[in-house]
Scaffold this motif. Structure first.
Motif, PDB file in Angstrom:
ATOM      1  N   ILE A  20      24.669  -9.611   0.128  1.00 43.61           N
ATOM      2  CA  ILE A  20      25.720  -9.415   1.137  1.00 43.61           C
ATOM      3  C   ILE A  20      25.154  -9.611   2.536  1.00 43.61           C
ATOM      4  CG2 ILE A  20      27.202  -7.666   2.197  1.00 43.61           C
ATOM      5  CD1 ILE A  20      27.689  -6.607  -0.664  1.00 43.61           C
ATOM      6  N   ILE A  21      23.975  -9.079   2.785  1.00 48.43           N
ATOM      7  CA  ILE A  21      23.350  -9.248   4.103  1.00 48.43           C
ATOM      8  C   ILE A  21      23.103 -10.721   4.392  1.00 48.43           C
ATOM      9  CG2 ILE A  21      21.219  -8.846   5.411  1.00 48.43           C
ATOM     10  CD1 ILE A  21      21.176  -6.034   4.142  1.00 48.43           C
ATOM     11  N   TRP A  22      22.597 -11.458   3.414  1.00 51.27           N
ATOM     12  CA  TRP A  22      22.348 -12.884   3.625  1.00 51.27           C
ATOM     13  C   TRP A  22      23.631 -13.646   3.902  1.00 51.27           C
ATOM     14  CZ3 TRP A  22      18.190 -14.690  -0.429  1.00 51.27           C
ATOM     15  CH2 TRP A  22      16.972 -14.099  -0.121  1.00 51.27           C
ATOM     16  N   VAL A  23      24.694 -13.322   3.186  1.00 53.46           N
ATOM     17  CA  VAL A  23      25.969 -14.005   3.422  1.00 53.46           C
ATOM     18  C   VAL A  23      26.466 -13.707   4.837  1.00 53.46           C
ATOM     19  CG1 VAL A  23      28.407 -14.051   2.769  1.00 53.46           C
ATOM     20  CG2 VAL A  23      26.645 -14.163   1.001  1.00 53.46           C
ATOM     21  N   LEU A  24      26.422 -12.450   5.232  1.00 53.02           N
ATOM     22  CA  LEU A  24      26.896 -12.085   6.569  1.00 53.02           C
ATOM     23  C   LEU A  24      26.057 -12.728   7.665  1.00 53.02           C
ATOM     24  CD1 LEU A  24      27.774  -8.322   6.046  1.00 53.02           C
ATOM     25  CD2 LEU A  24      29.350 -10.265   6.190  1.00 53.02           C
ATOM     26  N   GLN A  25      24.751 -12.804   7.471  1.00 53.20           N
ATOM     27  CA  GLN A  25      23.912 -13.458   8.466  1.00 53.20           C
ATOM     28  C   GLN A  25      24.126 -14.966   8.470  1.00 53.20           C
ATOM     29  OE1 GLN A  25      19.945 -11.973   7.646  1.00 53.20           O
ATOM     30  NE2 GLN A  25      20.186 -10.425   9.235  1.00 53.20           N
ATOM     31  N   GLY A  26      24.340 -15.541   7.324  1.00 54.87           N
ATOM     32  CA  GLY A  26      24.587 -16.982   7.254  1.00 54.87           C
ATOM     33  C   GLY A  26      25.869 -17.380   7.955  1.00 54.87           C
ATOM     34  N   PHE A  27      26.877 -16.506   7.907  1.00 56.49           N
ATOM     35  CA  PHE A  27      28.146 -16.777   8.589  1.00 56.49           C
ATOM     36  C   PHE A  27      28.171 -16.258  10.017  1.00 56.49           C
ATOM     37  CE2 PHE A  27      30.163 -16.980   4.206  1.00 56.49           C
ATOM     38  CZ  PHE A  27      30.304 -18.355   4.249  1.00 56.49           C
ATOM     39  N   ASN A  28      27.020 -15.815  10.524  1.00 56.40           N
ATOM     40  CA  ASN A  28      26.872 -15.355  11.907  1.00 56.40           C
ATOM     41  C   ASN A  28      27.714 -14.110  12.201  1.00 56.40           C
ATOM     42  OD1 ASN A  28      25.614 -15.477  14.362  1.00 56.40           O
ATOM     43  ND2 ASN A  28      27.008 -16.989  15.236  1.00 56.40           N
ATOM     44  N   ILE A  29      27.916 -13.275  11.203  1.00 62.71           N
ATOM     45  CA  ILE A  29      28.659 -12.028  11.377  1.00 62.71           C
ATOM     46  C   ILE A  29      27.691 -10.889  11.668  1.00 62.71           C
ATOM     47  CG2 ILE A  29      30.157 -10.362  10.212  1.00 62.71           C
ATOM     48  CD1 ILE A  29      31.305 -12.769   8.647  1.00 62.71           C
ATOM     49  N   LEU A  30      26.521 -10.935  11.076  1.00 62.06           N
ATOM     50  CA  LEU A  30      25.501  -9.898  11.242  1.00 62.06           C
ATOM     51  C   LEU A  30      24.321 -10.510  11.999  1.00 62.06           C
ATOM     52  CD1 LEU A  30      24.749  -6.976  10.449  1.00 62.06           C
ATOM     53  CD2 LEU A  30      23.674  -7.920   8.416  1.00 62.06           C
ATOM     54  N   PRO A  31      24.237 -10.284  13.304  1.00 63.36           N
ATOM     55  CA  PRO A  31      23.179 -10.909  14.099  1.00 63.36           C
ATOM     56  C   PRO A  31      21.851 -10.152  14.004  1.00 63.36           C
ATOM     57  CG  PRO A  31      24.585  -9.609  15.512  1.00 63.36           C
ATOM     58  CD  PRO A  31      25.176  -9.531  14.122  1.00 63.36           C
ATOM     59  N   SER A  33      18.494 -11.806  13.378  1.00 58.81           N
ATOM     60  CA  SER A  33      17.427 -12.332  12.542  1.00 58.81           C
ATOM     61  C   SER A  33      17.367 -13.853  12.689  1.00 58.81           C
ATOM     62  CB  SER A  33      17.706 -11.925  11.093  1.00 58.81           C
ATOM     63  OG  SER A  33      17.259 -12.842  10.169  1.00 58.81           O
ATOM     64  N   PHE A  34      16.277 -14.419  12.200  1.00 56.72           N
ATOM     65  CA  PHE A  34      16.159 -15.880  12.221  1.00 56.72           C
ATOM     66  C   PHE A  34      17.180 -16.541  11.295  1.00 56.72           C
ATOM     67  CE2 PHE A  34      13.556 -14.563   8.689  1.00 56.72           C
ATOM     68  CZ  PHE A  34      13.750 -15.542   7.733  1.00 56.72           C
ATOM     69  N   MET A  35      17.770 -15.768  10.387  1.00 51.31           N
ATOM     70  CA  MET A  35      18.738 -16.311   9.434  1.00 51.31           C
ATOM     71  C   MET A  35      20.140 -16.403  10.030  1.00 51.31           C
ATOM     72  SD  MET A  35      17.581 -14.509   5.871  1.00 51.31           S
ATOM     73  CE  MET A  35      17.979 -12.855   6.355  1.00 51.31           C
ATOM     74  N   THR A  36      20.369 -15.731  11.146  1.00 53.36           N
ATOM     75  CA  THR A  36      21.704 -15.664  11.733  1.00 53.36           C
ATOM     76  C   THR A  36      22.194 -17.050  12.129  1.00 53.36           C
ATOM     77  OG1 THR A  36      21.253 -13.443  12.546  1.00 53.36           O
ATOM     78  CG2 THR A  36      23.070 -14.608  13.572  1.00 53.36           C
ATOM     79  N   GLY A  37      23.366 -17.395  11.629  1.00 52.04           N
ATOM     80  CA  GLY A  37      23.996 -18.657  11.988  1.00 52.04           C
ATOM     81  C   GLY A  37      23.574 -19.843  11.153  1.00 52.04           C
ATOM     82  N   HIS A  38      22.674 -19.665  10.210  1.00 54.63           N
ATOM     83  CA  HIS A  38      22.246 -20.753   9.338  1.00 54.63           C
ATOM     84  C   HIS A  38      22.982 -20.618   8.010  1.00 54.63           C
ATOM     85  CE1 HIS A  38      18.977 -22.103  11.962  1.00 54.63           C
ATOM     86  NE2 HIS A  38      18.822 -20.796  12.235  1.00 54.63           N
ATOM     87  N   ILE A  39      23.898 -21.525   7.759  1.00 53.82           N
ATOM     88  CA  ILE A  39      24.791 -21.448   6.598  1.00 53.82           C
ATOM     89  C   ILE A  39      24.041 -21.460   5.274  1.00 53.82           C
ATOM     90  CG2 ILE A  39      25.238 -23.910   6.343  1.00 53.82           C
ATOM     91  CD1 ILE A  39      27.874 -21.147   6.161  1.00 53.82           C
ATOM     92  N   ILE A  43      24.718 -19.606   1.480  1.00 49.51           N
ATOM     93  CA  ILE A  43      24.686 -20.309   0.200  1.00 49.51           C
ATOM     94  C   ILE A  43      23.702 -19.629  -0.753  1.00 49.51           C
ATOM     95  CG2 ILE A  43      24.069 -22.494  -0.895  1.00 49.51           C
ATOM     96  CD1 ILE A  43      25.130 -23.864   1.694  1.00 49.51           C
ATOM     97  N   TYR A  44      22.571 -19.150  -0.242  1.00 50.75           N
ATOM     98  CA  TYR A  44      21.606 -18.420  -1.072  1.00 50.75           C
ATOM     99  C   TYR A  44      22.129 -17.026  -1.430  1.00 50.75           C
ATOM    100  CZ  TYR A  44      17.997 -21.835   0.292  1.00 50.75           C
ATOM    101  OH  TYR A  44      17.271 -22.964   0.501  1.00 50.75           O
ATOM    102  N   GLY A  45      22.820 -16.381  -0.506  1.00 53.60           N
ATOM    103  CA  GLY A  45      23.260 -15.010  -0.706  1.00 53.60           C
ATOM    104  C   GLY A  45      24.440 -14.869  -1.647  1.00 53.60           C
ATOM    105  N   ALA A  46      25.313 -15.849  -1.687  1.00 49.48           N
ATOM    106  CA  ALA A  46      26.502 -15.756  -2.539  1.00 49.48           C
ATOM    107  C   ALA A  46      26.146 -15.623  -4.019  1.00 49.48           C
ATOM    108  CB  ALA A  46      27.423 -16.947  -2.290  1.00 49.48           C
ATOM    109  N   PRO A  47      25.275 -16.463  -4.571  1.00 45.84           N
ATOM    110  CA  PRO A  47      24.918 -16.270  -5.981  1.00 45.84           C
ATOM    111  C   PRO A  47      24.167 -14.964  -6.219  1.00 45.84           C
ATOM    112  CG  PRO A  47      24.177 -18.422  -5.222  1.00 45.84           C
ATOM    113  CD  PRO A  47      24.699 -17.701  -4.044  1.00 45.84           C
ATOM    114  N   MET A  48      23.341 -14.553  -5.256  1.00 52.80           N
ATOM    115  CA  MET A  48      22.618 -13.303  -5.416  1.00 52.80           C
ATOM    116  C   MET A  48      23.589 -12.122  -5.470  1.00 52.80           C
ATOM    117  SD  MET A  48      19.580 -11.679  -3.117  1.00 52.80           S
ATOM    118  CE  MET A  48      18.348 -12.848  -3.608  1.00 52.80           C
ATOM    119  N   THR A  49      24.619 -12.155  -4.628  1.00 55.87           N
ATOM    120  CA  THR A  49      25.648 -11.121  -4.647  1.00 55.87           C
ATOM    121  C   THR A  49      26.377 -11.131  -5.984  1.00 55.87           C
ATOM    122  OG1 THR A  49      25.933 -11.329  -2.263  1.00 55.87           O
ATOM    123  CG2 THR A  49      27.713 -10.271  -3.481  1.00 55.87           C
TER     124      THR A  49
END
Length: 67
Positions: A20-31, A33-39, A43-49
């Motif tokens: 969930i954290i990875w998905v939120l950071q990928g969609f730039n909802i949870l700022p 980190s270096f992952m913020t804003g990188h879609i 994509i990695y977080g959705a299958p993990m969730t």
């Protein structure tokens, strides 16, 4: 078999939370980190969730509580 249920239930929590954290950071909802804003992180977080949810459901299906 009971030990495996406990371990799988414990493992599903972090999988779900991290996914969930990875998905939120990928969609730039949870700022913050270096992952913020990188879609790609979404994509990695959705299958993990999904795996975390499926694992929690599968090991506890038909069970009202861990016995």
């Amino acid at each position: 078999m009971l030990v495996l249920r406990y371990l799988a239930t414990i493992l599903s929590g972090p999988l779900l939370l991290i996914g969930i954290i990875w998905v939120l950071q990928g969609f730039n909802i949870l700022p913050g980190s270096f992952m913020t804003g990188h879609i790609i992180w979404a994509i990695y977080g959705a299958p993990m969730t999904f795996v975390g949810m499926a694992l929690a459901w599968w090991v506890n299906r038909g069970q009202t509580a861990l016995k």
